[in-house]
Enzyme design. Sequence first.
Site, PDB file in Angstrom:
ATOM      1  N   ARG A  13      30.862  63.064  -1.521  1.00  6.90           N
ATOM      2  CA  ARG A  13      30.499  64.151  -2.431  1.00  6.90           C
ATOM      3  C   ARG A  13      30.582  63.656  -3.868  1.00  6.90           C
ATOM      4  O   ARG A  13      31.349  62.751  -4.185  1.00  6.90           O
ATOM      5  CB  ARG A  13      31.468  65.322  -2.261  1.00  6.90           C
ATOM      6  CG  ARG A  13      31.346  65.976  -0.913  1.00  6.90           C
ATOM      7  CD  ARG A  13      32.113  67.285  -0.885  1.00  6.90           C
ATOM      8  NE  ARG A  13      31.808  67.963   0.354  1.00  6.90           N
ATOM      9  CZ  ARG A  13      32.672  68.166   1.323  1.00  6.90           C
ATOM     10  NH1 ARG A  13      33.918  67.762   1.195  1.00  6.90           N
ATOM     11  NH2 ARG A  13      32.313  68.790   2.421  1.00  6.90           N
ATOM     12  N   SER A  41      34.972  53.461  -2.360  1.00 10.39           N
ATOM     13  CA  SER A  41      35.386  52.732  -1.156  1.00 10.39           C
ATOM     14  C   SER A  41      35.672  53.696  -0.013  1.00 10.39           C
ATOM     15  O   SER A  41      36.253  54.760  -0.217  1.00 10.39           O
ATOM     16  CB  SER A  41      36.643  51.911  -1.435  1.00 10.39           C
ATOM     17  OG  SER A  41      36.355  50.912  -2.368  1.00 10.39           O
ATOM     18  N   THR A  98      26.305  60.746   3.963  1.00  9.51           N
ATOM     19  CA  THR A  98      25.472  61.429   4.957  1.00  9.51           C
ATOM     20  C   THR A  98      24.280  62.138   4.334  1.00  9.51           C
ATOM     21  O   THR A  98      23.369  62.542   5.051  1.00  9.51           O
ATOM     22  CB  THR A  98      26.303  62.456   5.748  1.00  9.51           C
ATOM     23  OG1 THR A  98      26.837  63.414   4.835  1.00  9.51           O
ATOM     24  CG2 THR A  98      27.440  61.778   6.509  1.00  9.51           C
ATOM     25  N   LYS A  99      24.308  62.305   3.008  1.00 14.22           N
ATOM     26  CA  LYS A  99      23.230  62.999   2.291  1.00 14.22           C
ATOM     27  C   LYS A  99      22.892  62.232   1.029  1.00 14.22           C
ATOM     28  O   LYS A  99      23.694  61.431   0.532  1.00 14.22           O
ATOM     29  CB  LYS A  99      23.668  64.415   1.923  1.00 14.22           C
ATOM     30  CG  LYS A  99      23.892  65.279   3.141  1.00 14.22           C
ATOM     31  CD  LYS A  99      24.256  66.685   2.765  1.00 14.22           C
ATOM     32  CE  LYS A  99      24.405  67.466   4.078  1.00 14.22           C
ATOM     33  NZ  LYS A  99      25.027  68.734   3.923  1.00 14.22           N
ATOM     34  N   GLY A 118      33.945  49.060  -1.098  1.00 17.05           N
ATOM     35  CA  GLY A 118      34.309  48.439   0.165  1.00 17.05           C
ATOM     36  C   GLY A 118      34.438  49.425   1.312  1.00 17.05           C
ATOM     37  O   GLY A 118      35.010  50.498   1.177  1.00 17.05           O
ATOM     38  N   ASN A 150      28.952  41.377  -0.635  1.00 12.92           N
ATOM     39  CA  ASN A 150      30.196  40.677  -0.386  1.00 12.92           C
ATOM     40  C   ASN A 150      30.375  40.485   1.122  1.00 12.92           C
ATOM     41  O   ASN A 150      29.529  40.885   1.918  1.00 12.92           O
ATOM     42  CB  ASN A 150      31.365  41.453  -1.003  1.00 12.92           C
ATOM     43  CG  ASN A 150      32.492  40.550  -1.446  1.00 12.92           C
ATOM     44  OD1 ASN A 150      32.818  39.566  -0.791  1.00 12.92           O
ATOM     45  ND2 ASN A 150      33.098  40.897  -2.573  1.00 12.92           N
ATOM     46  N   HIS A 186      20.197  58.174  17.092  1.00 13.01           N
ATOM     47  CA  HIS A 186      19.903  58.561  18.474  1.00 13.01           C
ATOM     48  C   HIS A 186      19.781  60.073  18.576  1.00 13.01           C
ATOM     49  O   HIS A 186      20.334  60.801  17.747  1.00 13.01           O
ATOM     50  CB  HIS A 186      21.035  58.095  19.404  1.00 13.01           C
ATOM     51  CG  HIS A 186      21.312  56.635  19.305  1.00 13.01           C
ATOM     52  ND1 HIS A 186      20.619  55.695  20.024  1.00 13.01           N
ATOM     53  CD2 HIS A 186      22.194  55.942  18.537  1.00 13.01           C
ATOM     54  CE1 HIS A 186      21.065  54.490  19.719  1.00 13.01           C
ATOM     55  NE2 HIS A 186      22.023  54.613  18.822  1.00 13.01           N
TER      56      HIS A 186
END
Length: 186
Positions: free
Chosen positions: A178, A158, A163-164, A140, A83, A113
């Site tokens: 989670r 949304s 991160t995992k 979203g 979208n 980084h």
Amino acid sequence: MTERDRMVKGLPYNPYDKALIRARGRARQILRRIAEIPEDKERQRKHFFKELFAETGQRFLIENPFICDYGSNIYWGENAYANFGCIILDAAPVYIGKNVMLAPAVKIFTATHPVEHEARNSGIEFAKEIRIGDNVWVGGGAIINPGVTIGNNSVIGSGSVVTKDIPENVVAAGNPCRIIREIKTH
């Protein structure tokens, strides 16, 4: 080994390498062309996405605006949809499965980084591959971070920050993202 080779393999690389700068420039030129094509000319838009990406399915739809770094590291699955406002920083490969739905403003970041400021200030970067399985829905404003895999049939809520890795057949949400519940399959 070229800087591009180092980049796609997840090794430290110099993003100011002339070949990488040219590759990003090429992507921006193609993206400008895509942005100028009227929405009722979807066939033309697909032609340019096929030129930009490493691979695509036959059927797919990507709404404008769409932004990426290189495009050449994106593998876009059959019947996958993005979208408005999708951003993919594809320094490393990004695999988008079949029947994936990316809601507005989804961001997928492979580039990262060093944590130590001296190394970070040197300008060296590295990137980690991202894989989004088949039949995944990403809500979203979600952010998919470097090195993440999202399993088949899962839903990301949304605004989530992934991160995992997320396994197959789950609903996951939040910051950090989670698992909320499993999705029952037949």
